[in-house]
Design an enzyme around this catalytic site. Structure first.
Site, mmCIF file in Angstrom:
data_model
loop_
_atom_site.group_PDB
_atom_site.id
_atom_site.type_symbol
_atom_site.label_atom_id
_atom_site.label_comp_id
_atom_site.label_asym_id
_atom_site.label_seq_id
_atom_site.Cartn_x
_atom_site.Cartn_y
_atom_site.Cartn_z
ATOM 1 N N SER A 1 0.830 -1.207 0.000
ATOM 2 C CA SER A 1 0.000 0.000 0.000
ATOM 3 C C SER A 1 0.859 1.249 0.000
ATOM 4 O O SER A 1 1.941 1.275 0.568
ATOM 5 C CB SER A 1 -0.922 0.021 1.218
ATOM 6 N N LYS B 1 -4.512 -7.108 3.221
ATOM 7 C CA LYS B 1 -4.538 -5.952 2.299
ATOM 8 C C LYS B 1 -5.974 -5.679 1.829
ATOM 9 O O LYS B 1 -6.386 -4.527 1.680
ATOM 10 C CB LYS B 1 -3.601 -6.209 1.108
ATOM 11 N N HIS C 1 -7.615 -3.876 4.554
ATOM 12 C CA HIS C 1 -7.060 -2.512 4.530
ATOM 13 C C HIS C 1 -7.856 -1.671 3.519
ATOM 14 O O HIS C 1 -8.259 -0.543 3.793
ATOM 15 C CB HIS C 1 -5.572 -2.572 4.137
ATOM 16 N N ASN C 2 -8.084 -2.242 2.349
ATOM 17 C CA ASN C 2 -8.787 -1.491 1.310
ATOM 18 C C ASN C 2 -10.250 -1.255 1.672
ATOM 19 O O ASN C 2 -10.810 -0.219 1.331
ATOM 20 C CB ASN C 2 -8.686 -2.207 -0.038
ATOM 21 N N GLU D 1 -10.158 1.587 3.810
ATOM 22 C CA GLU D 1 -9.867 2.738 2.914
ATOM 23 C C GLU D 1 -11.168 3.242 2.262
ATOM 24 O O GLU D 1 -11.447 4.444 2.265
ATOM 25 C CB GLU D 1 -8.860 2.260 1.857
HETATM 26 C C1 6PG Z 1 -3.225 1.167 -1.740
HETATM 27 C C2 6PG Z 1 -4.520 1.208 -2.508
HETATM 28 C C3 6PG Z 1 -4.415 0.605 -3.863
HETATM 29 C C4 6PG Z 1 -5.732 0.529 -4.625
HETATM 30 C C5 6PG Z 1 -6.298 1.826 -5.009
HETATM 31 C C6 6PG Z 1 -7.499 1.772 -5.931
HETATM 32 O O1 6PG Z 1 -3.265 0.644 -0.642
HETATM 33 O O2 6PG Z 1 -2.204 1.688 -2.228
HETATM 34 O O3 6PG Z 1 -5.471 0.477 -1.787
HETATM 35 O O4 6PG Z 1 -3.903 -0.688 -3.690
HETATM 36 O O5 6PG Z 1 -5.522 -0.158 -5.789
HETATM 37 O O6 6PG Z 1 -6.651 2.542 -3.869
HETATM 38 O O7 6PG Z 1 -8.527 0.995 -5.419
HETATM 39 P P1 6PG Z 1 -9.987 1.097 -6.050
HETATM 40 O O8 6PG Z 1 -9.809 1.186 -7.528
HETATM 41 O O9 6PG Z 1 -10.695 -0.143 -5.658
HETATM 42 O O10 6PG Z 1 -10.579 2.331 -5.473
#
Ligand code: 6PG
Length: 503
Positions: free
Chosen positions: A136, A190, A193-194, A197
């Protein structure tokens, strides 16, 4: 003529897109000699050019896969940074015959964790160590220090640990990388984590809506609010970049680029997977579910526009007590951000049991404090909570977190209630509040649901203070009311095993 000296590169990278090149240059910066491979020949001079610009010398690019593999020191450590999905499988198919037993192959993309489980099993059968590693921090993170979540064989991890620790972000001198767990544990973490996010991004989008349409604030004032938040307990990467976005003027114009951007959000799928898997694991993740749903709803642009006409959706903003309302909004954001993390941590704890990942939640919070997209001041509190009590049943049970929640929940109530009154949707803020209010309810109204299920489907229910399951003939549906038989029967078993995907 003497034979050419074998090369002995410490690390190999397949996929020289921006992320791959940046991570490779980061490694070279830390005195590791590294090799990169890409089928696309145009990527090699690009790598070379960037290496020259940055004064980096110990890096070489290849377009021949076999020569690339031969250039690596054994046991080889090779990372793939290619788009998730079929491409990962085709790279594995191509490279596997060129590798030797004991070599390590890392997938650094956002692969679906069940694909990683399968790939790890297939490659283990060939004597290769496969790692699913979440990375990330985006392109900048890859170059300056990402947060990394490697999962796979723990012993093999020791061989790649020095390079990963060197290139990772550091917080207080400590690397933002740690061994996560066996199999697909790294990609699973991960993925969550997303999910977090997505949740925090949606919350920030809602605060924007509240300020713009609820309070009638201008961009400049909103920029000041985000800048102020970033100086306080909401300090985080996502608030920081939001503050910057509210200051970015579209080239050759006098207004923000943000105002020109379509209100249709895209996604690559990791947030959706988090919600899907949470449902399989039966962990409530309502805030993150809303964040995923709102990305989907955003795409129904013309339908929303039609609805706006039919229902005259937008209220007139009122800005009485603006200062107080902004304080409440800060509280609402803080409270809800805590819930987003808490839901994610709850999912990790549950998955750790289900998939036997043996996750160390303190260490996960620790490596999320730097380099990654959800890094924030609050992660220190999460880290301390799990460090003090590794088997904490839920983050909200930690004493310090409890104090933060109690101090900020009133703001969440005020914002959600006010926005509901004026007709501005706050799906993630409201989901956070409802989740909290229900979670702290010792007796939910679910007894009624059990009664309803038994009424229409004889699914049985359990009784307080009695063993076994019971069924009642609730109405004289098919028989004469006078002859109605009673009711309680200790029979039947529920036959609704939740579907949990394989490890
Ligand atoms: C990170 C992000 C990354 C992710 C983008 C786009 O941790 O650097 O999570 O891995 O690919 O944020 O995600 P989306 O296209 O699903 O919004």
């Amino acid at each position: 003529m003497s034979a050419p000296q074998p090369k002995n590169y410490a690390f190999g990278m397949i996929g020289l897109g921006t992320m791959g090149r940046n991570l490779l240059l980061n490694m070279a910066d830390h005195d590791f000699s590294v090799a990169g491979y890409d089928k696309d020949t145009s990527k090699i001079p690009l790598l070379q050019k960037e290496a020259d610009e940055d004064g980096v010398h110990n890096v070489e690019g290849f377009t021949d896969l076999s020569a690339f593999v031969q250039s690596l020191a054994k046991p080889r450590v090779v990372m793939m940074l290619v788009p998730a999905g079929k491409i990962v499988d085709s790279v594995i198919t191509e490279i596997t015959p060129l590798l030797d037993e004991g070599d390590m192959l890392i997938d650094g993309g956002n692969s679906y964790f069940l694909d990683t489980t399968r790939r790890a099993q297939e490659l283990a059968a060939k004597g290769l160590h496969f790692f699913g590693m979440g990375i990330s921090g985006g392109e900048e993170g890859a170059r300056r220090g990402p947060s990394m979540m490697p999962g796979g064989d723990q012993e093999a991890y020791q061989k790649m640990k020095p390079v990963l620790e060197a290139v990772s972000a550091k917080v207080g001198g400590e690397p933002c990388v740690t061994y996560i767990g066996p199999g697909a544990a790294g990609h699973f973490v991960k993925m969550v984590h997303n999910g977090i996010e997505y949740g925090i991004m949606q919350l920030l989008a809602e605060t924007y809506d509240v300020m713009k349409n609820g309070l009638g604030m201008e961009n400049e004032s909103m920029q000041q609010v985000y800048a102020k938040w970033n100086q306080g307990r909401l300090q985080s990467f996502l608030v920081d970049i939001t503050k910057d976005i509210f200051a970015y003027i579209a080239p050759d114009t006098d207004h923000l680029l943000l105002d020109d951007i379509k209100d249709e959000a895209r996604s690559k799928g990791t947030g959706k997977w988090t919600s899907q898997i949470a449902m399989d694991l039966q962990v409530p993740l309502s805030l993150i579910d809303e964040a995923v749903a709102m990305r989907d709803l955003s795409k129904y642009k013309s339908l929303r526009e039609e609805m706006e006409k039919v229902y005259q959706a937008r209220p007139t903003p009122g800005n009485d007590d603006q200062e107080q309302q902004l304080q409440e909004l800060e509280q609402a954001m803080y409270f809800s951000m805590i819930i987003a993390y808490a839901q994610g941590m709850h999912m990790l704890a549950r998955a750790s049991e289900e998939y036997e990942y043996n996750l160390n939640l303190a260490n996960i919070a620790k490596i999320w404090r730097g380099g990654c997209i959800i890094r924030s001041e609050f992660l220190n509190t999460i880290y301390n909570a799990y460090q003090q009590k590794p088997d904490l049943a839920h983050l909200l049970l930690d004493d310090t977190v409890r104090q933060h929640v109690q101090e900020s929940v009133a703001g969440a109530r005020a914002v959600v209630a006010r926005m509901a009154t004026v007709g501005i949707g706050t799906p993630a803020l409201a989901a956070a509040l409802s989740y909290f209010d229900t979670l702290r309810t010792g007796r939910m109204p679910s007894n009624l649901i059990q009664a309803q299920r038994d009424y229409f489907g004889a699914h049985t229910y359990e009784l307080i203070g009695h063993e076994g399951v019971f069924h009642t003939q609730w109405t004289p549906m098919h028989e004469d009311a006078e002859n109605k038989e009673d009711t309680h029967r200790g029979t039947g078993t529920e036959n609704e095993t939740p579907v949990i995907p394989n490890k």
